[in-house]
Design a protein around this motif. Structure first.
Motif, PDB file in Angstrom:
ATOM      1  N   ARG A  10      37.388  73.653  56.149  1.00 49.75           N
ATOM      2  CA  ARG A  10      38.407  72.794  56.754  1.00 49.75           C
ATOM      3  C   ARG A  10      37.838  71.397  56.848  1.00 49.75           C
ATOM      4  O   ARG A  10      36.627  71.208  56.858  1.00 49.75           O
ATOM      5  N   SER A  11      38.737  70.423  56.936  1.00 49.41           N
ATOM      6  CA  SER A  11      38.331  69.034  57.054  1.00 49.41           C
ATOM      7  C   SER A  11      39.485  68.245  57.654  1.00 49.41           C
ATOM      8  O   SER A  11      40.647  68.610  57.484  1.00 49.41           O
ATOM      9  N   SER A  12      39.124  67.161  58.359  1.00 49.24           N
ATOM     10  CA  SER A  12      40.170  66.341  58.966  1.00 49.24           C
ATOM     11  C   SER A  12      39.717  64.896  59.076  1.00 49.24           C
ATOM     12  O   SER A  12      38.532  64.585  59.000  1.00 49.24           O
ATOM     13  N   ASP A  16      41.743  56.414  65.738  1.00 48.40           N
ATOM     14  CA  ASP A  16      42.116  56.076  67.116  1.00 48.40           C
ATOM     15  C   ASP A  16      42.466  57.310  67.937  1.00 48.40           C
ATOM     16  O   ASP A  16      43.443  57.318  68.692  1.00 48.40           O
ATOM     17  N   GLY A  17      41.675  58.377  67.767  1.00 51.05           N
ATOM     18  CA  GLY A  17      41.863  59.595  68.545  1.00 51.05           C
ATOM     19  C   GLY A  17      42.984  60.503  68.075  1.00 51.05           C
ATOM     20  O   GLY A  17      43.216  61.558  68.650  1.00 51.05           O
ATOM     21  N   LYS A  18      43.679  60.136  66.984  1.00 53.59           N
ATOM     22  CA  LYS A  18      44.785  60.941  66.463  1.00 53.59           C
ATOM     23  C   LYS A  18      44.443  61.475  65.080  1.00 53.59           C
ATOM     24  O   LYS A  18      44.041  60.714  64.197  1.00 53.59           O
ATOM     25  N   ILE A  75      41.853  63.489  50.817  1.00 56.47           N
ATOM     26  CA  ILE A  75      41.372  62.364  50.025  1.00 56.47           C
ATOM     27  C   ILE A  75      41.201  61.162  50.944  1.00 56.47           C
ATOM     28  O   ILE A  75      42.156  60.734  51.601  1.00 56.47           O
ATOM     29  N   VAL A  76      39.973  60.634  50.977  1.00 54.15           N
ATOM     30  CA  VAL A  76      39.654  59.496  51.838  1.00 54.15           C
ATOM     31  C   VAL A  76      39.034  58.396  50.991  1.00 54.15           C
ATOM     32  O   VAL A  76      38.054  58.628  50.286  1.00 54.15           O
ATOM     33  N   SER A  77      39.612  57.212  51.062  1.00 59.87           N
ATOM     34  CA  SER A  77      39.070  56.062  50.363  1.00 59.87           C
ATOM     35  C   SER A  77      37.757  55.651  51.019  1.00 59.87           C
ATOM     36  O   SER A  77      37.658  55.570  52.240  1.00 59.87           O
ATOM     37  N   MET A 129      37.647  55.391  60.321  1.00 57.55           N
ATOM     38  CA  MET A 129      38.016  56.811  60.404  1.00 57.55           C
ATOM     39  C   MET A 129      36.848  57.673  60.839  1.00 57.55           C
ATOM     40  O   MET A 129      35.705  57.404  60.483  1.00 57.55           O
ATOM     41  N   LEU A 130      37.162  58.703  61.562  1.00 59.46           N
ATOM     42  CA  LEU A 130      36.208  59.741  61.905  1.00 59.46           C
ATOM     43  C   LEU A 130      36.559  60.930  61.012  1.00 59.46           C
ATOM     44  O   LEU A 130      37.660  61.485  61.114  1.00 59.46           O
ATOM     45  N   VAL A 131      35.639  61.281  60.112  1.00 66.22           N
ATOM     46  CA  VAL A 131      35.892  62.352  59.149  1.00 66.22           C
ATOM     47  C   VAL A 131      35.098  63.579  59.564  1.00 66.22           C
ATOM     48  O   VAL A 131      33.879  63.517  59.725  1.00 66.22           O
TER      49      VAL A 131
END
Length: 158
Positions: A10-12, A16-18, A75-77, A129-131
């Protein structure tokens, strides 16, 4: 174009806390767009990643792709993948594409993955971002189109 591909349980991505994007089993892709990248590199890399056989089959061998397991992709830039650390200790990012070039290629990459029927989630271009990554294996594969992409007119891609 550069990517760091991680097989995940899993990954997210949280901004800003959301939580703005999350997946279950699949691939977490950090994507860097260089100033000299084009749609050709983008399409090649999207196809390469979707077809990477890095998921285990019934015999425990890495023989299955994301498409085979019907997995998801986050996918994260990440422009820092284009860092040049050859001189000094402070990375240079002059080879990273400016947003006006990088954003369309990032969006094209996402569209190419979605066109293959893969459920995708994303971060937000340019955001802090917090990944969260739960790496499975761990399996982490760095890809650089300058190194893996055949040279020529691209006719082999059709």
């Amino acid at each position: 174009m550069k990517a760091v591909v991680q097989r995940v349980k899993r990954s997210s991505v949280t901004i800003d806390g959301k939580v703005v994007g999350e997946i279950g089993q699949g691939l977490m892709v950090l994507l860097g767009v260089s100033e000299d990248d084009t749609e050709r590199e983008c399409d090649y890399l999207a196809d390469k990643i979707a077809g990477l056989r890095i998921f285990e089959d019934d015999a425990g061998k890495m023989n299955r792709s994301l498409l085979d397991i019907q997995g998801e992709m986050l996918i994260v830039s990440q422009f820092t993948l284009c860092a040049d650390c050859r001189k000094g200790r402070r990375p240079s990012f002059v080879r990273a594409a400016r947003p006006e070039k990088a954003i369309p290629l990032y969006e094209r990459f996402i569209a190419q993955i979605q066109a293959q029927g893969i459920r995708t989630a994303t971060g937000e271009f340019g955001a802090d971002m917090l990944v969260s990554i739960e790496n499975d294996g761990p399996v982490t594969i760095p890809l650089d189109t300058d190194e893996i992409m055949p040279k020529g007119n691209g006719s082999h891609l059709k």
